[in-house]
Design an enzyme around this catalytic site. Structure first.
Site, short mmCIF file in Angstrom:
data_model
loop_
_atom_site.label_atom_id
_atom_site.label_comp_id
_atom_site.label_asym_id
_atom_site.label_seq_id
_atom_site.Cartn_x
_atom_site.Cartn_y
_atom_site.Cartn_z
N ARG A 162 0.84 -1.19 0.00
CA ARG A 162 0.00 0.00 0.00
C ARG A 162 0.87 1.25 0.00
O ARG A 162 1.91 1.28 0.64
CB ARG A 162 -0.89 0.01 1.24
N TYR A 185 -1.78 -3.60 -6.67
CA TYR A 185 -1.45 -4.39 -5.50
C TYR A 185 -2.46 -4.33 -4.36
O TYR A 185 -2.89 -3.24 -3.97
CB TYR A 185 -0.08 -3.96 -4.94
N LYS A 220 -9.54 -2.86 2.00
CA LYS A 220 -9.30 -1.70 2.87
C LYS A 220 -10.11 -0.48 2.44
O LYS A 220 -10.59 0.28 3.29
CB LYS A 220 -7.82 -1.36 2.89
N HIS A 249 -10.29 -3.04 11.80
CA HIS A 249 -9.18 -3.84 11.26
C HIS A 249 -8.87 -4.97 12.25
O HIS A 249 -7.85 -4.93 12.94
CB HIS A 249 -7.96 -2.91 11.08
N SER A 294 -1.03 -4.24 10.17
CA SER A 294 -0.67 -5.22 9.15
C SER A 294 0.66 -5.87 9.50
O SER A 294 1.59 -5.20 9.95
CB SER A 294 -0.54 -4.55 7.78
N CYS A 314 1.42 -8.05 11.85
CA CYS A 314 1.72 -8.31 13.27
C CYS A 314 1.09 -9.62 13.73
O CYS A 314 0.91 -9.84 14.93
CB CYS A 314 1.24 -7.16 14.14
N ASP A 329 -8.88 -10.38 9.23
CA ASP A 329 -8.42 -9.02 8.92
C ASP A 329 -9.43 -7.92 9.23
O ASP A 329 -9.04 -6.85 9.66
CB ASP A 329 -8.02 -8.94 7.44
N ARG A 368 2.24 -12.27 -0.72
CA ARG A 368 0.93 -12.66 -0.18
C ARG A 368 0.39 -13.94 -0.80
O ARG A 368 0.79 -14.33 -1.89
CB ARG A 368 -0.08 -11.55 -0.48
O1 SAT Z 1 -2.46 -4.82 1.06
S1 SAT Z 1 -3.49 -4.88 2.12
O2 SAT Z 1 -3.76 -3.54 2.64
O3 SAT Z 1 -4.72 -5.45 1.61
C1 SAT Z 1 -2.97 -5.88 3.39
C2 SAT Z 1 -2.63 -5.21 4.65
O4 SAT Z 1 -1.79 -4.32 4.67
O5 SAT Z 1 -3.21 -5.56 5.70
MN MN Z 2 -4.84 -5.87 7.26
#
Ligand code: SAT
Ligand code: MN
Length: 584
Positions: A72, A200, A209, A229, A251, A253, A278, A368
């Site tokens: 991101r 991405y 998100k 989240h 993210s 963790c 998530d 991922r």
């Molecule tokens: O790339 S994403 O935002 O979907 C994954 C994340 O950072 O939790």
């Molecule tokens: Mn996330």
């Protein structure tokens, strides 16, 4: 498609987008298995997908993203509200007018020669009153196939949209993938998202998100619920008692690992059920409890570090029908990433042979997997429950090498909201930018809250105004390190020891020690059976360092003050009380 969409505002919008972006053709996605197979074949032909070993990993494919499009990009992510203050200091802001103008200039003609896909999707179980639909228009097949796994996509969602006449509009194009032509724009007042220049994850799979958190949180505030989240898990005791917990961590963790935890040998008879890894949409129920649904249908999890040791459930779901993004491959075309014990990688995530790129990671640190939730051995039918699961506990946490104890419990809902608001964490590779620096990440929502954080905390606080049986709020920290930089707490499956204490607290079965920062376990109440952790180390993890906490409090206050007048006044009362206790 068989559904009559004539004259619907959806058709009008699709036509407008077509005029703006000028695709060669338009395809409405129906979400069928057959369609998925067709798209997959097209991607294999175009090179967007590389087939992985179909003997060991049937239905698994590898996608390599553009090398500077791997996470991101928060500095290019904007919330466009009429009033700047409504977006708050936590968001980059642009006026809706400027936002549309800037991003539409990039969209003009951007799909020439390409196919435009119309992707109706539903976030949440199709029959849930809490679900919300969206339509993503995209020129990326990678996005389409990911959306098929991550959401209830296609005809089923379109039917719901036509019935409800409401949906979030998401326009996406990979554009030219250049970072200087990348923008991820949110128009919460119009329930609209426009994202260009990235293919991405959170930048491009707009249901995740962008919709479920940024637009979702904005909608949730006006409708009286919470978009968070958070993972959602069910912990079942040997007696068969189930307790549901939601937990927010930034993210990377370990949300996915915690959501799929397999208890160690000394916890035989315990079981964890995965409801989500998530995102949680949380609604007050008629009985005064909070109920959570997972708006997603799949997992978009971090590959590196996922192994038989850290997450056996994830390993079991990744050997078929999964999409891998930016991992390495072995000689016989199996996916490979750092942390796996077996397999010899020959190519890194960019497709370079390892000898050409010595000393560099094989898989990208933010590589991922995308996989359907139903493939997870700890999947539970409760993920489809239209009313969600009742929460007994909410956990906040971050990556903190020092000071913050293994676990503590907030003294009240308001204190818990303050604890959530004060979460700090070391940054990770999930976003571009420096890794390993401490930043405030309230409720793990820093990159995802679609409006002013101060208003968001105020919204959280309002839940205490109604007659209710609110969940207890906890803070955990799995990431304390020794001076030599080693993790003290073993983490992963052993985290159940902390969950057990949390559940015991929720059920009123165990006492705790009152400290200035909250309730901390008595040392004998965290089981060390079968654990190689000394009494002294555990004591260290549960100690409240008063001097350290005074400094921490100062830093938290400095951060919160940046929210000025809008900050809930109860926060300063809570801070003063904690400070007085720390000094006493
Ligand atoms: O790339 S994403 O935002 O979907 C994954 C994340 O950072 O939790
Ligand atoms: Mn996330």
């Amino acid at each position: 498609m068989n559904v009559n969409v004539d004259h619907h505002e959806l058709v009008k919008w699709v036509q407008e987008v077509e005029k703006l972006t000028q695709p060669e053709k338009v395809v409405w996605c129906n979400g069928s298995e057959e369609e998925y197979q067709t798209f997959t074949q097209q991607m294999l032909q175009s090179g967007d997908f590389l087939a992985l070993n179909q003997q060991t990993h049937p239905g698994c494919y590898l996608h390599r993203s553009s090398p500077d499009d791997v996470a991101r990009t928060e500095h290019l992510t904007f919330v466009c509200t009429h009033e700047r203050e409504d977006a708050g200091p936590n968001n980059n802001w642009m006026s809706p007018e400027d936002g549309h103008n800037k991003v539409d200039a990039l969209f003009a003609g951007c799909m020439r020669g390409r196919t435009m896909y119309v992707v109706p999707y539903c976030m949440g179980p199709l029959d849930s009153p809490f679900s919300r639909c969206g339509v993503e228009i995209t020129d990326s097949l990678y996005v389409v196939v990911n959306m098929k796994i991550m959401t209830r996509m296609g005809e089923v969602a379109l039917k719901k949209i036509l019935q409800e006449k409401a949906f979030v509009r998401g326009l996406h194009s990979t554009g030219d993938l250049k970072i200087e032509n990348r923008l991820i724009m949110h128009f919460p007042e119009e329930l609209m998202i426009k994202s260009i220049g990235s293919g991405y994850g959170g930048n491009a799979l707009l249901g995740k998100k962008c919709h479920a958190l940024r637009i979702g949180s904005y909608q949730a505030r006006s409708e009286g619920w919470l978009a968070e989240h958070m993972l959602i898990l069910g912990l079942e005791s040997p007696e068969g008692e189930k307790t549901y917990i939601a937990a927010a961590f930034p993210s990377q963790c370990g949300k996915t690992n915690l959501a799929m935890l397999i208890p160690p040998e000394s916890y035989q008879g315990w079981k964890i059920w995965t409801v989500g890894d998530d995102i949680a949409w949380i609604h007050p129920g008629e009985d005064g409890r909070l109920y959570a649904i997972n708006p997603e249908a799949g997992f978009f999890g971090v590959a590196p570090g996922t192994s038989e040791k850290t997450n056996p459930n994830a390993m079991a779901m990744l050997n078929r029908d999964a999409i891998f993004t930016n991992v390495g491959v072995t000689e016989d075309q199996q996916p490979w990433w750092e942390g796996l014990k077996s397999g010899d990688p020959v190519l890194n995530w960019r497709g370079e042979s390892l000898s050409e790129a010595p000393g560099q990671p094989v898989a990208h640190p933010n590589s991922r997997f995308t996989v359907s939730a139903k493939q997870c051995p700890s999947y539970t039918e409760e993920m489809e429950s239209p009313h969600g699961v009742p929460l007994s506990a909410i956990i906040f946490g971050g990556r903190r090498p020092s000071l913050i104890p293994l676990v503590f419990e907030a003294k009240s809902w308001a204190h818990g909201v303050w604890v959530g608001a004060s979460v700090g964490s070391e940054t990770t590779a999930a976003a571009t930018g420096q890794v390993g620096v401490l930043r405030r990440d309230p409720m793990a929502m820093k990159p995802f809250c679609g409006y002013n954080f101060a208003d968001y905390w105020g919204h959280w606080l309002e839940f205490a105004d109604k007659p209710s049986q609110l969940p207890k709020i906890f803070h955990v920290n799995w990431f304390r390190q020794t001076d030599a930089g080693e993790f003290i707490w073993p983490g992963f499956g052993e985290n159940i020891r902390v969950l057990e204490w949390i559940v015991a607290r929720c059920r009123g079965k165990v006492e705790a020690k009152s400290t200035p920062i909250g309730y901390v376990p008595h040392i004998e109440d965290i089981s060390r059976v079968g654990l190689k952790l000394s009494q002294a180390s555990l004591e260290g993890l549960l100690t409240v360092d008063r001097a350290g906490w005074q400094k921490e409090l100062e830093s938290t206050c400095r951060y919160m003050q940046t929210y000025g007048d809008r900050l809930p006044s109860v926060f300063s009362e809570i801070q003063e009380e904690i400070l007085a206790d720390l000094k006493a």
